[in-house]
Design a protein around this motif. Structure first.
Motif, PDB file in Angstrom:
ATOM      1  N   VAL A 182      -2.298   0.600  10.113  1.00 16.04           N
ATOM      2  CA  VAL A 182      -0.855   0.990  10.113  1.00 16.04           C
ATOM      3  C   VAL A 182      -0.011   0.050   9.846  1.00 16.04           C
ATOM      4  O   VAL A 182      -0.158  -1.209   9.994  1.00 16.04           O
ATOM      5  N   GLN A 183       1.217   0.465   9.120  1.00 14.02           N
ATOM      6  CA  GLN A 183       2.200  -0.371   8.832  1.00 14.02           C
ATOM      7  C   GLN A 183       3.339   0.404   8.759  1.00 14.02           C
ATOM      8  O   GLN A 183       3.411   1.518   8.277  1.00 14.02           O
ATOM      9  N   ALA A 212      -2.388   8.000   4.678  1.00 14.22           N
ATOM     10  CA  ALA A 212      -1.285   8.943   4.552  1.00 14.22           C
ATOM     11  C   ALA A 212       0.261   8.249   4.875  1.00 14.22           C
ATOM     12  O   ALA A 212       0.335   7.234   5.539  1.00 14.22           O
ATOM     13  N   ASP A 213       1.188   8.740   4.235  1.00 16.35           N
ATOM     14  CA  ASP A 213       2.547   8.321   4.118  1.00 16.35           C
ATOM     15  C   ASP A 213       3.591   9.177   4.285  1.00 16.35           C
ATOM     16  O   ASP A 213       3.609  10.262   4.261  1.00 16.35           O
ATOM     17  N   LYS A 214       4.694   8.593   5.357  1.00 14.32           N
ATOM     18  CA  LYS A 214       5.732   9.363   5.755  1.00 14.32           C
ATOM     19  C   LYS A 214       7.109   8.670   6.135  1.00 14.32           C
ATOM     20  O   LYS A 214       6.974   7.538   6.613  1.00 14.32           O
ATOM     21  N   ARG A 240       0.915  -1.373  -0.031  1.00 16.17           N
ATOM     22  CA  ARG A 240      -0.080  -0.118  -0.067  1.00 16.17           C
ATOM     23  C   ARG A 240       0.842   1.175   0.007  1.00 16.17           C
ATOM     24  O   ARG A 240       0.296   2.273   0.369  1.00 16.17           O
ATOM     25  N   THR A 241       1.932   0.954  -0.256  1.00 19.62           N
ATOM     26  CA  THR A 241       2.974   2.284  -0.672  1.00 19.62           C
ATOM     27  C   THR A 241       3.817   1.777  -1.708  1.00 19.62           C
ATOM     28  O   THR A 241       4.190   0.764  -1.934  1.00 19.62           O
ATOM     29  N   ILE A 286       2.847   4.264   7.208  1.00 21.60           N
ATOM     30  CA  ILE A 286       1.474   4.705   6.258  1.00 21.60           C
ATOM     31  C   ILE A 286       0.644   4.146   7.472  1.00 21.60           C
ATOM     32  O   ILE A 286       0.539   3.184   8.080  1.00 21.60           O
ATOM     33  N   GLY A 287      -0.499   4.862   7.082  1.00 21.05           N
ATOM     34  CA  GLY A 287      -1.772   4.511   7.991  1.00 21.05           C
ATOM     35  C   GLY A 287      -3.068   5.210   7.359  1.00 21.05           C
ATOM     36  O   GLY A 287      -2.969   6.145   6.377  1.00 21.05           O
TER      37      GLY A 287
END
Length: 755
Positions: A443-444, A377-379, A50-51, A391-392
């Motif tokens: 969340v991952q 959201a990705d960071k 998912r990213t 990510i979450g």
């Protein structure tokens, strides 16, 4: 569900994504200029984590097909699209409805998620029974609209929630840039013909725009007939082996508008429409319905989707990216079946002899409306020497489902008309109208150690679902038990690891928990057939299915050789299966009936196996690829094999490409004989092993025109696919089994013009 009186172990999955604008899977194995399907090792993929991630750096098994590969293979349905993937099976209903659901490693139907641009397709529904009147397929998108198809194997509930217990199939449609290719305006025209079903199709697309706004519109139309087989008996009887005559028309259109409002904010609005109509002369009769002497049917299938995607890439770096999607989709299936019943009873029975002649019209309708949204959201950041990619997000979907059966019975001998047949009074609902709400929070974190040579990825997802039936008077009048509401929640963890042992070798492993909530049919499916003395009861105590999957793999990536191997062990608990109850002692038995069927949880089901894929490129322009898949499945509660698991299968291909876009190839695919089946209900017809050869050639005349040619089943081999046999329930003693054979030698051609 209504007439499926054989307890069959069926496996499947459904899934909900989050960043539809980014939905792409990738293959972690090999690159391909030729026709067989795998992604470049350096490409970026999304679905596995998912990213965005490199295809050779994910701890899972993924394969892809891009638009060029699809054009060269020229498939007419999902069975053709995945024909060279030995761990994927797409059973066809050869009597009428064709390809229905996708099977990955022995798991199928609504346990395998299928989605288009991040929106899941409507459910697969099959009412079963010899009348074969109540089926709604998953309705794959128009293939000419696709830029990519990707398949993720194994449970994915930690990312996609309930229903992703068997895998994910993601279809990504073309964007304006795929047609413009850097120009202000671009487009394509296509013509294709395939001898498998004598189908002729036309496609057209145009796109244009500037750096701020772009648009796309595509249209496709196809007219075809019945899919060929190797049968020769053209009679109207139970022994017929030639296909049932069909007239098929499908048409679709796709529109998109992309707005780059600023460097930080991007929007995409999409509308997709797909519809199909099929007329079938049902000349192959059913031995279990001896009074039905002729029949025909019509099927209408429609699907409409509207989705809006948003992507925010903040300049201040507070997040790497935030993506969101909101969507609405409606899918509808309607079928009409007309039967002539001869020498039958005054009630127009399909089985009882008499002196009457009857016309019976049977109608079936299935509708699903889906409304939902997702946000992610990705960071990326560092803590000391450890890199993180966090990510979450949240997924929400509301599904409204409705099903109905209706009928009109005309006794031409007595001159009477009735709305009753075999103890059923029409109209009927086999489950009540209602809705299901699903909410997921996930969340991952990808933790990278030792300068990125070791990656550890923990993930966690919380899901809640609530199933709420309406106060459905049509259902209440016929059901043997009242409908019930049901809700549940679950936490699905995941842990994966990937180690770059050398610059060319990596080893990976993952341990994933899966989860699937029971659906409307499994919880509240109910009917009573008083004449034949059987029915189905709802089960308010049905538990959600759970799974635990362990998979390990290794990849080698050289300059000219790439190969991978994976071993998996999937264990399912509280697996949902329709079974016959022990009546009258079981309290769930419906009073006054000899047999009651109900969906029950099975204690334990296990599927384990291994897969290998590889490719070798050798100078000057040659390429050899291959894949082998083995799976072994058991219902450990009964000790019986799983019929949804196919025997060992393999594929291989050799291609030569003089220059990019100009070449030819030969492909082989085969399977071992079927030997392991659950024959407790009856003895299945067991297909022998087979090997089939196809030829393909492609030629790009210039940057504007290209041609693809195929010869399928070059040596005119007669063979059966196990998926088709078990889909229909073909017994070892059934007459005319050649009806279920695959097409013999056929030809296909397609021409594409780009401008």
């Amino acid at each position: 569900m209504k007439r499926r009186c054989l307890a069959r172990l069926r496996a499947t999955v459904r899934v909900t994504p989050i960043a539809a604008a980014c939905v792409t899977l990738g293959a972690p194995v090999f690159a391909a200029e030729g026709d067989k399907a795998v992604a470049s090792l350096s490409e970026v993929v999304v679905t596995a984590t998912r990213t965005e991630e490199r295809a050779d750096a994910v701890a899972s098994t993924i394969t892809t097909h891009d638009a060029r590969q699809i054009e060269r293979a020229q498939p007419v349905d999902e069975a053709g699209l995945f024909a060279d993937e030995p761990d994927i099976d797409v059973p066809r209903d050869r009597r009428r409805f064709g390809a229905g659901s996708i099977n990955i490693r022995g798991i199928e139907d609504n346990r395998v998620l299928q989605m288009v641009d991040g929106v899941r397709l409507p459910d697969f529904f099959n009412g079963g029974g010899p009348s074969n009147i109540s089926t709604s397929t998953r309705d794959a998108p128009e293939f000419s609209f696709l830029k990519r198809v990707e398949v993720l194997r194994g449970p994915a509930s930690s990312l996609y929630g309930s229903d992703a217990i068997g895998g994910v199939v993601a279809y990504a449609t073309k964007d304006p840039v795929d047609l413009t290719q850097g120009r202000a305006v671009g487009g394509e025209l296509g013509l294709n013909w395939n001898g498998i079903d004598n189908g002729f199709g036309q496609t057209a697309g145009v796109a244009g725009g500037n750096g701020t706004i772009q648009g796309l519109f595509m249209y496709a139309n196809r007219n075809a007939h019945e899919m060929k087989n190797m049968g020769s008996d053209d009679s109207n009887s139970v022994s017929r082996t030639k296909p049932n005559p069909q007239d098929v028309r499908t048409q679709a259109w796709l529109g998109k508008v992309l707005l780059n409002a600023s460097p930080e904010h991007k929007f995409k609005l999409a509308y997709e429409h797909h519809d199909g109509n099929t007329d079938t002369d049902l000349l192959r009769l059913s031995a279990s319905l001896p009074r039905v002497t002729s029949a025909n049917g019509n099927e209408d299938l429609n699907r409409d989707r509207v989705s809006l995607d948003y992507a925010w890439t903040p300049a201040n770096g507070v997040l790497d990216q935030l993506t969101a999607q909101v969507y609405y989709q409606e899918g509808k299936t309607g079928t009409v079946t007309n039967q002539v019943r001869s020498n039958t009873s005054t009630g127009c029975s399909a089985t009882t002899r008499g002196t009457s002649l009857c016309n019976v019209e049977l109608d079936f309708n299935f509708r699903q409306q889906q409304t939902g949204f997702n946000v992610q959201a990705d960071k990326s950041f560092k803590t000391g020497s450890v890199g993180h990619r966090l990510i979450g997000g949240i997924d929400f979907m509301r599904v409204q489902s409705a099903e109905s059966r209706d009928g009109v019975v005309r006794n031409l001998t007595t001159g009477t008309t009735s709305k009753s047949l075999a103890g059923e009074n029409f109209p009927m609902h086999d489950f009540p109208d209602g809705e299901t709400r699903q909410t997921g929070l996930f969340v991952q974190d990808e933790l990278r150690f030792f300068d990125g040579r070791f990656t550890l990825t923990p993930g966690l997802r919380y899901d809640h679902y609530a199933l709420s039936p309406d106060d459905d008077m049509v259902y209440n009048n016929a059901a043997g038990r009242p409908a019930v509401s049901k809700s549940d929640s679950n936490v699905s963890p995941k842990l994966s690891a990937l180690w770059l042992a050398t610059d060319r070798v990596n080893v990976w492993a993952q341990y994933v928990f899966g989860y699937r909530a029971p659906n409307y049919q499994e919880v509240n499916g109910s009917f009573r057939n008083l004449v034949q003395g059987y029915g189905a009861a709802p089960n308010p105590d049905l538990k959600a299915e759970k799974s635990r999957s362990f998979e390990i793999g290794a990849r080698y990536t050289g300059d000219n050789v790439q190969t991978s191997v994976a071993v998996f062990d999937n264990r399912y608990h509280d697996f949902i299966e329709q079974v016959q109850l022990s009546c009258p002692s079981d309290p769930s038995c419906l009073p006054g009936l000899r047999a009651t069927y109900q969906y029950r949880n099975q204690t334990s089901v296990r599927i384990y196996g291994a897969e290998w894929r590889g490719v070798w490129r050798f100078p000057p322009q040659w390429r050899l690829d291959g894949a082998v898949a083995y799976a072994h499945g058991n219902n450990e509660q009964t000790g019986q094999p799983l019929n949804s698991v196919s025997p060992l299968r393999a594929s291989a291909g050799l291609s030569w490409e003089r220059t990019p876009g100009q070449g030819a190839g030969v492909r082989w695919r085969g399977a071992r004989p079927v030997t392991r089946t659950d024959d407790t209900s009856f003895t299945y017809f067991k297909p022998a092993g087979y090997g089939v050869v196809d030829l393909q050639a492609w030629w790009r005349f210039n940057k504007y025109a290209s041609l693809a040619l195929s010869v399928n089943n070059l040596f005119d081999k007669k063979y059966w696919l196990w998926g088709d046999v078990r889909q229909t329930g073909v017994s070892a003693t059934e007459p005319g089994v050649d009806f279920y054979t695959q097409p013999g030698r056929t030809f296909a051609a397609s021409l594409k013009l780009s401008f």
